[in-house]
Every structure is written in C-alpha cells, then in structure tokens.
Design a protein around this motif. Sequence first.
Motif, PDB file in Angstrom:
ATOM      1  N   LYS A 195       0.841  -1.197   0.000  1.00  0.00           N
ATOM      2  CA  LYS A 195       0.000   0.000   0.000  1.00  0.00           C
ATOM      3  C   LYS A 195       0.880   1.253   0.000  1.00  0.00           C
ATOM      4  O   LYS A 195       2.067   1.194   0.317  1.00  0.00           O
ATOM      5  CB  LYS A 195      -0.918   0.008   1.210  1.00  0.00           C
ATOM      6  CG  LYS A 195      -0.202   0.195   2.529  1.00  0.00           C
ATOM      7  CD  LYS A 195      -1.211   0.428   3.646  1.00  0.00           C
ATOM      8  CE  LYS A 195      -0.575   0.861   4.950  1.00  0.00           C
ATOM      9  NZ  LYS A 195       0.327  -0.090   5.562  1.00  0.00           N
ATOM     10  N   ASP A 226       0.542   5.696   0.853  1.00  0.00           N
ATOM     11  CA  ASP A 226      -0.309   6.765   1.352  1.00  0.00           C
ATOM     12  C   ASP A 226      -0.419   7.831   0.266  1.00  0.00           C
ATOM     13  O   ASP A 226       0.580   8.263  -0.293  1.00  0.00           O
ATOM     14  CB  ASP A 226       0.314   7.363   2.620  1.00  0.00           C
ATOM     15  CG  ASP A 226      -0.543   8.475   3.163  1.00  0.00           C
ATOM     16  OD1 ASP A 226      -1.560   8.174   3.798  1.00  0.00           O
ATOM     17  OD2 ASP A 226      -0.208   9.661   2.914  1.00  0.00           O
ATOM     18  N   SER A 286      -2.249  11.431  -0.174  1.00  0.00           N
ATOM     19  CA  SER A 286      -3.062  12.513   0.412  1.00  0.00           C
ATOM     20  C   SER A 286      -3.905  12.040   1.589  1.00  0.00           C
ATOM     21  O   SER A 286      -5.084  12.354   1.686  1.00  0.00           O
ATOM     22  CB  SER A 286      -3.987  13.125  -0.636  1.00  0.00           C
ATOM     23  OG  SER A 286      -3.254  13.808  -1.583  1.00  0.00           O
ATOM     24  N   GLY A 287      -3.306  11.223   2.415  1.00  0.00           N
ATOM     25  CA  GLY A 287      -4.021  10.777   3.607  1.00  0.00           C
ATOM     26  C   GLY A 287      -4.885   9.546   3.382  1.00  0.00           C
ATOM     27  O   GLY A 287      -5.529   9.055   4.304  1.00  0.00           O
ATOM     28  N   TYR A 288      -4.938   9.051   2.138  1.00  0.00           N
ATOM     29  CA  TYR A 288      -5.718   7.846   1.848  1.00  0.00           C
ATOM     30  C   TYR A 288      -4.775   6.690   1.534  1.00  0.00           C
ATOM     31  O   TYR A 288      -3.691   6.901   0.995  1.00  0.00           O
ATOM     32  CB  TYR A 288      -6.643   8.060   0.646  1.00  0.00           C
ATOM     33  CG  TYR A 288      -7.763   9.026   0.926  1.00  0.00           C
ATOM     34  CD1 TYR A 288      -8.922   8.609   1.579  1.00  0.00           C
ATOM     35  CD2 TYR A 288      -7.651  10.364   0.552  1.00  0.00           C
ATOM     36  CE1 TYR A 288      -9.942   9.501   1.854  1.00  0.00           C
ATOM     37  CE2 TYR A 288      -8.677  11.274   0.825  1.00  0.00           C
ATOM     38  CZ  TYR A 288      -9.817  10.835   1.479  1.00  0.00           C
ATOM     39  OH  TYR A 288     -10.824  11.704   1.755  1.00  0.00           O
ATOM     40  N   THR A 289      -5.236   5.489   1.859  1.00  0.00           N
ATOM     41  CA  THR A 289      -4.444   4.310   1.506  1.00  0.00           C
ATOM     42  C   THR A 289      -4.779   3.899   0.079  1.00  0.00           C
ATOM     43  O   THR A 289      -5.945   3.732  -0.276  1.00  0.00           O
ATOM     44  CB  THR A 289      -4.770   3.146   2.466  1.00  0.00           C
ATOM     45  OG1 THR A 289      -4.326   3.513   3.765  1.00  0.00           O
ATOM     46  CG2 THR A 289      -4.066   1.860   2.035  1.00  0.00           C
ATOM     47  N   VAL A 290      -3.741   3.772  -0.720  1.00  0.00           N
ATOM     48  CA  VAL A 290      -3.925   3.329  -2.107  1.00  0.00           C
ATOM     49  C   VAL A 290      -3.140   2.037  -2.278  1.00  0.00           C
ATOM     50  O   VAL A 290      -1.995   1.939  -1.843  1.00  0.00           O
ATOM     51  CB  VAL A 290      -3.379   4.392  -3.090  1.00  0.00           C
ATOM     52  CG1 VAL A 290      -3.477   3.899  -4.528  1.00  0.00           C
ATOM     53  CG2 VAL A 290      -4.124   5.699  -2.921  1.00  0.00           C
ATOM     54  N   MET A 299     -10.576  -1.778   0.604  1.00  0.00           N
ATOM     55  CA  MET A 299     -10.522  -0.333   0.883  1.00  0.00           C
ATOM     56  C   MET A 299     -10.233  -0.133   2.376  1.00  0.00           C
ATOM     57  O   MET A 299     -10.928   0.588   3.066  1.00  0.00           O
ATOM     58  CB  MET A 299     -11.827   0.334   0.484  1.00  0.00           C
ATOM     59  CG  MET A 299     -13.048  -0.427   0.932  1.00  0.00           C
ATOM     60  SD  MET A 299     -14.591   0.473   0.829  1.00  0.00           S
ATOM     61  CE  MET A 299     -14.387   1.695   2.077  1.00  0.00           C
ATOM     62  N   ASP A 300      -9.204  -0.834   2.803  1.00  0.00           N
ATOM     63  CA  ASP A 300      -8.863  -0.826   4.222  1.00  0.00           C
ATOM     64  C   ASP A 300      -7.629   0.032   4.450  1.00  0.00           C
ATOM     65  O   ASP A 300      -6.642  -0.130   3.727  1.00  0.00           O
ATOM     66  CB  ASP A 300      -8.599  -2.277   4.660  1.00  0.00           C
ATOM     67  CG  ASP A 300      -8.617  -2.437   6.156  1.00  0.00           C
ATOM     68  OD1 ASP A 300      -7.765  -1.798   6.813  1.00  0.00           O
ATOM     69  OD2 ASP A 300      -9.473  -3.162   6.671  1.00  0.00           O
ATOM     70  N   PRO A 301      -7.668   0.932   5.423  1.00  0.00           N
ATOM     71  CA  PRO A 301      -6.493   1.790   5.659  1.00  0.00           C
ATOM     72  C   PRO A 301      -5.225   0.990   5.962  1.00  0.00           C
ATOM     73  O   PRO A 301      -4.119   1.465   5.721  1.00  0.00           O
ATOM     74  CB  PRO A 301      -6.884   2.627   6.880  1.00  0.00           C
ATOM     75  CG  PRO A 301      -8.330   2.420   7.080  1.00  0.00           C
ATOM     76  CD  PRO A 301      -8.778   1.212   6.316  1.00  0.00           C
TER      77      PRO A 301
END
Length: 354
Positions: free
Chosen positions: A65, A67, A69-73, A216-218
């Motif tokens: 994964k 990070d 912009s603060g989201y996990t991709v 879609m899990d951090p």
Amino acid sequence: MAAMSLISLFVTLLFSAAKAAQSPSVIVVGAGMSGISAAKTLYEAGIKDILILEASSRIGGRMLKADFSGYTVEMGANWYNSGGPVANPLVDLAKKVNLKSYINDYSNIAENTYKQEGGLYPKKDVEKVDEVATARDEYCSNFSKMLSRNKKKDVDVSILASQRLYGRPPLTPLEMVIDFYHNDYEDAEPPKVTSLKHTYPRAQFEEHGEYPHFVMDPRGFEVLVQYLASQILKKGSPVQLKLKKVAREIAYSKSGVTIKTEDGSTYSANYVIVSASVGVLQSDLIQFKPTLPVDTNLFQSFPFAELHFGCGEHNSNKFLGYVDGAYLEGIATANDLIKCIKGKGCKGDKNMEV
Ligand SMILES: Cc1cc2nc3c(=O)[nH]c(=O)nc-3n(C[C@H](O)[C@H](O)[C@H](O)COP(=O)(O)OP(=O)(O)OC[C@H]3O[C@@H](n4cnc5c(N)ncnc54)[C@H](O)[C@@H]3O)c2cc1C
C-alpha cells in the motif's frame, strides 16, 4: 472484477538435502504471501527452525500500500473473489482481520467508457459489446477445455486466435476497450501473446466466484500477510525474519544449502524455499550453484534437489497471478517439503522452465 496481475507471480524452488537433520532447518527466501504461507505451514507441522530472508524492508511483497493525500492506495493486489463453488481461503482470512472491502464489478462499466473524442459511449452500445465479449469468453473457455482433452498433444493457441475462431474478434475502439477489461487487465499481457490454455477457463471466477471484493482498508491488503506472519513471529518463537537481505547466491548440495546475501552475510540450512517471482529468477539476481537443472531428465539425476518451477505461479495452474494462488502454493510447497523431510518422497515439479 479481480485485478490485473503480472502473470509471473510465484515461482518456488525448493532444494532439499538428502538426509535432513533431526530438527531440520529451513530458509525461506521472500516474505510475500507465498513465502509467509509456506513458513506458517512448516511451523504448524512442527518445523520451527525457520529463517525468512526478505530483500526489502517490509513483508507483503506485491501486496503493497501507499499513502496518497491521507488515503491508503493499493500499489499491487487490490481484489479478491468470493461466491464460487470452491471457497477462497482469502475470504476467511479477510474475516479474521475484519478487512474492509466492497463489491466492485463491471455493472457500471458504461459510466466509465469514454470515446476518444470525448464523452461517454451510449450505455446500450457498451452493454451490447460487453454481452458479445462475455459470449466470446465462454467460447474461449469451451475451446480451451477441448484442447486440454487431448492429453497426447500439447496444443495451445493465443486468446486472440481463439477469439478469431469464434468469428467476433474485437475490432472497434469500443470492442477493444471492453476486451481490455476482459483480458489484458487480468493477464497484464495482450491476448495475442497470452496462452489460451493457461488462462481459460478463468478458475479465479469459475471456482472462487464472481463477486470481486475491492479492498478499501487503511491497513492495506497486506494486512493479511502481516496477520499470518504474526502467528509465527510471535514472542518466543524460534522463527526469525531478517529484512533487507537480498539473496544473491544459493549453493546447494547433499549436505544442505548456503545462501549469501548482498551485504556479505552467509546463512546455512538443510532446506530452502525460494518464493521470488519468475521475474526475479529470470533476472539472474540469484546465482544458483550448481546452476539449475532446467529439464526433467536433469532433475531426475539430482535426487537431492526438489525443484518447483512454472511460467507463472507454476503450481497454481488455476490461480496463477493472484494472491490466492500465492497463498495456496505456499502451503502446497511447504507440504511437499514436509513430505520430503519425512522421507515420503521428494517428487518435485515436472514443469521446469524459467
Ligand atoms: C499491480 C499489481 C496488481 C495486482 N492485483 C491483484 C489483485 O487485484 N488480486 C490478486 O489476487 N492479485 C493481484 N496481483 C498479484 C498478487 O499481488 C501476487 O500474485 C502475490 O502478491 C504474489 O505473492 P508472492 O509471495 O508469490 O510474490 P511476491 O509478493 O513478489 O513476494 C516475493 C518476495 O520475495 C522477495 N524477494 C525477491 N527476490 C529476493 C531475493 N533475492 N532475496 C530476498 N527476498 C527476495 C520480494 O521482495 C518479495 O517480498 C497484482 C500484482 C500487481 C503487481
């Protein structure tokens, strides 16, 4: 739809010393899903003297994964499937770690299919082309099954050749973009260079199901590997994990294996499982001493060496290129080694190609 994947995702080489010590030691090269599932299987069978050497600074391999912009991709694997007649073991693992995902399929494909000159294609046109692609896939599956029935002759064709035989190959830009979702996206290669027999019927969907879970899990999809690893790397466990250890040389003989890493360290054990990808093996990053026997006859003359090879996640004929394939093949390879250690035969894999 489950994601595209590099075809060559799992190759395992497994060398075994002819006579294992009472408590055999095993080095596992690579801490991706396959390496960790292999190590856990060995551990649960009582083989606990395990050293895992991982080239990078983390476990998870191509489950990775980032990070944004603060989201996990997810940078690698993102989907797993459920709902088929054969249980996907990832579903159970996902439940155990409470992995967040949602069903993400092609039902809204028309909302994302744009003309080159701009604007969406009409929904009915997209749906019609998708119907043809689905029927064509079914033809490809049946044709592949027919080819496989001939056990005497290994006849294969490309997916594109099969599509042409169906009489409806993708020709227009819209047909080609829909075909991309059906084929290139899954195989990470265009249909003209992709083996029909090794991809159709698509067991990932036929067996593990048509419900594609988009993670879609951090914590990232990699949390599954971390969960498995935590069970063998717990406090007091003899299993060791060494990160930033790039295996560069694997010397094997009847008395065991010795691995040299890039930083000059040397590790020895009775056995080694190498879970690096075909890409890594093809790059010659790892020197094998002696060099690997690449045909079955040679293999047979090396009674101390059990080798597992493929053009993809070799043993996983069904789930090659997928996380479930990596998980299941890690287990299968470890079970082969356990059998070998117990003196019940080191049969190896006859499909040796690198
Ligand atoms: C972009 C992308 C998207 C994907 N999407 C999906 C998807 O949606 N669903 C799905 O099921 N699958 C997907 N996959 C495939 C999936 O990620 C892989 O099948 C799976 O993670 C492979 O696991 P593995 O353990 O076999 O290999 P890897 O994950 O590659 O693990 C091998 C490990 O070995 C280490 N290593 C390599 N060489 C050495 C060395 N010399 N010394 C020490 N360590 C070494 C590597 O660093 C790595 O950690 C995708 C893959 C990619 C790249």
